[in-house]
Design a protein around this motif. Structure first.
Motif, PDB file in Angstrom:
ATOM      1  N   ILE A  72      -9.302 -24.079  88.644  1.00 26.64           N
ATOM      2  CA  ILE A  72      -9.662 -24.676  89.930  1.00 26.64           C
ATOM      3  C   ILE A  72     -10.638 -23.748  90.633  1.00 26.64           C
ATOM      4  CG2 ILE A  72      -7.768 -23.588  91.233  1.00 26.64           C
ATOM      5  CD1 ILE A  72      -7.480 -26.203  92.807  1.00 26.64           C
ATOM      6  N   ARG A  73     -11.574 -24.332  91.386  1.00 33.21           N
ATOM      7  CA  ARG A  73     -12.513 -23.545  92.177  1.00 33.21           C
ATOM      8  C   ARG A  73     -12.352 -23.901  93.641  1.00 33.21           C
ATOM      9  NH1 ARG A  73     -14.168 -25.796  87.213  1.00 33.21           N
ATOM     10  NH2 ARG A  73     -15.369 -24.349  85.935  1.00 33.21           N
ATOM     11  N   GLY A  74     -12.627 -22.942  94.490  1.00 35.10           N
ATOM     12  CA  GLY A  74     -12.551 -23.193  95.928  1.00 35.10           C
ATOM     13  C   GLY A  74     -13.523 -22.319  96.677  1.00 35.10           C
ATOM     14  N   CYS A  75     -13.943 -22.773  97.844  1.00 35.29           N
ATOM     15  CA  CYS A  75     -14.842 -21.982  98.683  1.00 35.29           C
ATOM     16  C   CYS A  75     -14.538 -22.256 100.148  1.00 35.29           C
ATOM     17  CB  CYS A  75     -16.301 -22.291  98.359  1.00 35.29           C
ATOM     18  SG  CYS A  75     -16.738 -24.034  98.469  1.00 35.29           S
ATOM     19  N   ILE A  76     -15.007 -21.377 100.998  1.00 38.32           N
ATOM     20  CA  ILE A  76     -14.741 -21.456 102.437  1.00 38.32           C
ATOM     21  C   ILE A  76     -16.045 -21.276 103.202  1.00 38.32           C
ATOM     22  CG2 ILE A  76     -13.473 -20.444 104.370  1.00 38.32           C
ATOM     23  CD1 ILE A  76     -11.436 -19.381 102.373  1.00 38.32           C
ATOM     24  N   VAL A 106     -13.516 -24.342 107.204  1.00 37.87           N
ATOM     25  CA  VAL A 106     -13.010 -25.344 106.273  1.00 37.87           C
ATOM     26  C   VAL A 106     -13.138 -24.846 104.842  1.00 37.87           C
ATOM     27  CG1 VAL A 106     -15.223 -26.547 106.066  1.00 37.87           C
ATOM     28  CG2 VAL A 106     -13.124 -27.797 105.647  1.00 37.87           C
ATOM     29  N   ALA A 107     -12.168 -25.230 104.031  1.00 38.88           N
ATOM     30  CA  ALA A 107     -12.168 -24.871 102.621  1.00 38.88           C
ATOM     31  C   ALA A 107     -12.424 -26.127 101.786  1.00 38.88           C
ATOM     32  CB  ALA A 107     -10.830 -24.248 102.233  1.00 38.88           C
ATOM     33  N   TYR A 108     -12.997 -25.927 100.620  1.00 40.04           N
ATOM     34  CA  TYR A 108     -13.338 -27.040  99.746  1.00 40.04           C
ATOM     35  C   TYR A 108     -12.822 -26.758  98.348  1.00 40.04           C
ATOM     36  CZ  TYR A 108     -16.297 -30.463  97.271  1.00 40.04           C
ATOM     37  OH  TYR A 108     -16.756 -31.487  96.490  1.00 40.04           O
ATOM     38  N   ILE A 109     -12.125 -27.726  97.772  1.00 35.43           N
ATOM     39  CA  ILE A 109     -11.603 -27.626  96.412  1.00 35.43           C
ATOM     40  C   ILE A 109     -12.483 -28.448  95.482  1.00 35.43           C
ATOM     41  CG2 ILE A 109      -9.714 -28.344  94.890  1.00 35.43           C
ATOM     42  CD1 ILE A 109      -7.768 -27.647  97.083  1.00 35.43           C
ATOM     43  N   LEU A 110     -12.852 -27.871  94.357  1.00 38.47           N
ATOM     44  CA  LEU A 110     -13.623 -28.626  93.370  1.00 38.47           C
ATOM     45  C   LEU A 110     -13.350 -28.055  91.984  1.00 38.47           C
ATOM     46  CD1 LEU A 110     -17.369 -27.541  93.416  1.00 38.47           C
ATOM     47  CD2 LEU A 110     -15.592 -26.299  94.632  1.00 38.47           C
ATOM     48  N   GLY A 111     -13.728 -28.834  90.989  1.00 43.18           N
ATOM     49  CA  GLY A 111     -13.605 -28.360  89.615  1.00 43.18           C
ATOM     50  C   GLY A 111     -12.187 -28.146  89.149  1.00 43.18           C
ATOM     51  N   LEU A 112     -11.237 -28.974  89.624  1.00 46.59           N
ATOM     52  CA  LEU A 112      -9.853 -28.888  89.126  1.00 46.59           C
ATOM     53  C   LEU A 112      -9.791 -29.530  87.741  1.00 46.59           C
ATOM     54  CD1 LEU A 112      -6.820 -28.339  89.436  1.00 46.59           C
ATOM     55  CD2 LEU A 112      -6.633 -30.533  90.635  1.00 46.59           C
ATOM     56  N   ARG A 113      -9.337 -28.774  86.765  1.00 42.55           N
ATOM     57  CA  ARG A 113      -9.232 -29.270  85.401  1.00 42.55           C
ATOM     58  C   ARG A 113      -7.881 -28.853  84.806  1.00 42.55           C
ATOM     59  NH1 ARG A 113     -13.236 -31.271  87.141  1.00 42.55           N
ATOM     60  NH2 ARG A 113     -15.367 -31.171  86.310  1.00 42.55           N
ATOM     61  N   VAL A 114      -7.286 -29.750  84.037  1.00 40.69           N
ATOM     62  CA  VAL A 114      -6.064 -29.452  83.291  1.00 40.69           C
ATOM     63  C   VAL A 114      -6.247 -29.996  81.878  1.00 40.69           C
ATOM     64  CG1 VAL A 114      -3.574 -29.809  83.085  1.00 40.69           C
ATOM     65  CG2 VAL A 114      -4.610 -29.531  85.354  1.00 40.69           C
ATOM     66  N   SER A 115      -5.906 -29.189  80.881  1.00 41.83           N
ATOM     67  CA  SER A 115      -6.032 -29.627  79.489  1.00 41.83           C
ATOM     68  C   SER A 115      -5.276 -30.931  79.267  1.00 41.83           C
ATOM     69  CB  SER A 115      -5.471 -28.562  78.548  1.00 41.83           C
ATOM     70  OG  SER A 115      -6.205 -27.367  78.638  1.00 41.83           O
ATOM     71  N   PRO A 116      -5.877 -31.889  78.568  1.00 36.23           N
ATOM     72  CA  PRO A 116      -5.220 -33.188  78.362  1.00 36.23           C
ATOM     73  C   PRO A 116      -3.820 -33.082  77.772  1.00 36.23           C
ATOM     74  CG  PRO A 116      -7.518 -33.297  77.691  1.00 36.23           C
ATOM     75  CD  PRO A 116      -7.240 -31.859  77.999  1.00 36.23           C
ATOM     76  N   ASP A 137      -4.956 -17.361 103.731  1.00 33.68           N
ATOM     77  CA  ASP A 137      -5.127 -15.917 103.904  1.00 33.68           C
ATOM     78  C   ASP A 137      -6.489 -15.568 104.470  1.00 33.68           C
ATOM     79  OD1 ASP A 137      -2.595 -15.498 102.898  1.00 33.68           O
ATOM     80  OD2 ASP A 137      -3.264 -14.975 100.871  1.00 33.68           O
ATOM     81  N   HIS A 138      -7.469 -16.435 104.261  1.00 27.88           N
ATOM     82  CA  HIS A 138      -8.827 -16.188 104.741  1.00 27.88           C
ATOM     83  C   HIS A 138      -9.173 -17.023 105.972  1.00 27.88           C
ATOM     84  CE1 HIS A 138      -9.041 -14.253 100.818  1.00 27.88           C
ATOM     85  NE2 HIS A 138     -10.138 -13.663 101.208  1.00 27.88           N
ATOM     86  N   GLY A 139      -8.146 -17.556 106.620  1.00 24.27           N
ATOM     87  CA  GLY A 139      -8.334 -18.183 107.932  1.00 24.27           C
ATOM     88  C   GLY A 139      -8.843 -19.600 107.938  1.00 24.27           C
ATOM     89  N   ALA A 140      -8.819 -20.282 106.801  1.00 27.87           N
ATOM     90  CA  ALA A 140      -9.286 -21.674 106.785  1.00 27.87           C
ATOM     91  C   ALA A 140      -8.303 -22.566 107.538  1.00 27.87           C
ATOM     92  CB  ALA A 140      -9.451 -22.164 105.355  1.00 27.87           C
ATOM     93  N   GLU A 141      -8.831 -23.463 108.337  1.00 27.78           N
ATOM     94  CA  GLU A 141      -7.996 -24.363 109.132  1.00 27.78           C
ATOM     95  C   GLU A 141      -7.785 -25.713 108.456  1.00 27.78           C
ATOM     96  OE1 GLU A 141      -9.395 -22.569 113.454  1.00 27.78           O
ATOM     97  OE2 GLU A 141     -10.412 -24.321 112.631  1.00 27.78           O
ATOM     98  N   TYR A 142      -8.732 -26.094 107.596  1.00 27.50           N
ATOM     99  CA  TYR A 142      -8.640 -27.356 106.868  1.00 27.50           C
ATOM    100  C   TYR A 142      -9.060 -27.131 105.422  1.00 27.50           C
ATOM    101  CZ  TYR A 142      -8.568 -29.564 111.501  1.00 27.50           C
ATOM    102  OH  TYR A 142      -8.247 -29.927 112.788  1.00 27.50           O
ATOM    103  N   SER A 143      -8.593 -28.005 104.559  1.00 28.57           N
ATOM    104  CA  SER A 143      -9.030 -28.033 103.165  1.00 28.57           C
ATOM    105  C   SER A 143      -9.384 -29.469 102.813  1.00 28.57           C
ATOM    106  CB  SER A 143      -7.910 -27.529 102.242  1.00 28.57           C
ATOM    107  OG  SER A 143      -8.262 -27.710 100.878  1.00 28.57           O
TER     108      SER A 143
END
Length: 406
Positions: A72-76, A106-116, A137-143
């Motif tokens: 999973i990837r995430g950014c703020i 705000v935080a953003y989630i992308l690139g979530l992958r799970v092996s089939p 932990d990094h102060g994001a108020e929304y995701s």
């Protein structure tokens, strides 16, 4: 007693030892059944390329034994979540300048992958939860996250198990890059702005647009940003007579439009797989004819069945009764730029109610009319401030889509 199964470990991505195993999981997740079309993403050896240019980012992997089974990837970042009336009197007395942006982290989630072969085991849920811990932990108020509206498994995971709610439904509009140049109306003059002038223009006119990034200067000055282009009626301004953004906005022409171009081609490539030989042959035939007879300006299907890159159009906006026509001219200009750089398509993403979308040429078969953004409030302890709970707010007319997260 039998041997215990290895426990799953979620940890930070290590580029030195994880890259090849992560790419192997990506390949199994992207390639669908042979009888269906699927989209494969090649990140060109950099699994964090889609978040690398964000102010703060993280990639996590889920590991069982020596096998990576998910990531999973995430950014703020800090973006506009609303607007309020200005009380300091420093702004001009125009309707647009009476309001100032309200920002949130705000935080953003992308690139979530799970092996089939590892799905339905709670791996995706665990990855999301651990990423949300980092967000808090990094102060994001929304995701928030984005997915296809018909991706039921993803929608169910986030809305049913992770507490997200459906929030916005923007449209991803994609237009092929032909083998011939598009005609740009002679009634429109296109001026390339400096990053400094572009920043001033965006902050003055679009800072209250939802999801507008507070660090817009970082976006515009990024090496992947190919430029900001302003369309005005011919005879009003030229590159030589451009007065600067302040004077321009104090007395703008009757109609104008602006957009910026992001070179996603240098970040990753895409490839459509699963198309029949008949469809591929037909597509190739259109390209052959287009190249042989460019003066006919015949539409052709780009070679999307091999790896191709694209340019992303962001920061699209404008004013006036002819603004949509100005946008169309800008899109034609952007098409020609993409053709020169060997791109397969040009894409953008706009709000469902964006009035300027009528000026954006696109093919329905390549586009996604209803992307789905879901959002979650991460912390209940902070003040609602001027906006209230953003997750319950009504959508605005426009939305700003950050090219760093495409």
């Amino acid at each position: 007693m039998g041997e215990e199964s290895p426990m799953m470990v979620v940890r930070e991505f290590d580029p030195n030892k994880d890259r090849e195993r992560v790419e192997a999981v990506e390949r199994t997740c992207e390639v669908g059944p042979s009888d269906k079309l699927s989209l494969f993403t090649d990140m060109l050896g950099d699994p964090i390329c889609r978040v690398r240019h964000s102010p703060a980012f993280l990639m996590l992997v889920a590991e069982i034994g020596e096998e990576i089974v998910g990531m999973i990837r995430g950014c703020i970042k800090i973006v506009t979540c609303g607007k309020k009336l200005s009380r300091n009197g420093k702004h001009n007395n125009t309707d647009n300048d009476k309001h100032v942006p309200v920002y949130t982290k705000v935080a953003y989630i992308l690139g979530l992958r799970v092996s089939p072969n590892q799905r339905r085991m709670g791996i995706g849920l665990k990855l999301v939860q651990r990423m949300e811990e980092w967000f808090r932990d990094h102060g994001a108020e929304y995701s928030y996250m984005a997915t296809e509206n018909d991706n039921l498994a993803s929608v169910k995971l986030f809305t049913d198990k992770c507490g997200y709610s459906k929030f916005r439904t923007p449209s991803v509009l994609v237009n092929p890059v032909f083998a011939h140049r598009l005609r740009v109306s002679p009634k429109v003059t296109i001026i390339q702005l400096t990053p400094s002038d572009a920043e001033t223009l965006y902050r003055r006119r679009f800072a209250t647009t939802e999801f507008f990034p507070r660090d817009i200067d970082s976006v515009l000055n990024n090496k992947l940003s190919l430029g900001t282009f302003l369309a005005v009626p011919s005879g009003s301004y030229t590159a030589e007579t451009w007065p600067g953004p302040d004077r321009f906005l104090s007395g703008p022409p009757n109609s104008w439009a602006v957009l910026s171009v992001w070179n996603s081609k240098e970040v990753f490539t895409l490839e459509v797989r699963g198309a029949s030989r008949v469809k591929q042959t037909l597509a190739k035939t259109t390209r052959v004819v287009d190249r042989a007879l460019p003066w006919l300006r015949l539409p052709s299907v780009p070679d999307i069945f091999r790896p191709f890159g694209f340019h992303f159009l962001y920061g699209l906006g404008g004013e006036g009764p002819e603004a949509a026509k100005m946008v169309k001219a800008l899109c034609g200009f952007a098409h020609n730029l993409a053709m020169e750089q060997g791109c397969g398509v040009v894409a953008t993403e706009v709000a469902a109610s964006e009035p300027l979308r009528i000026g954006i040429p696109h093919w329905k078969m390549l586009s996604c009319e209803e992307d789905l953004w879901c959002i979650k409030r991460l912390d209940e302890d902070y003040s609602d401030g001027s906006v209230g709970d953003w997750t319950k707010s009504q959508p605005g007319i426009s939305i700003f889509v950050d090219p760093r997260e495409i």
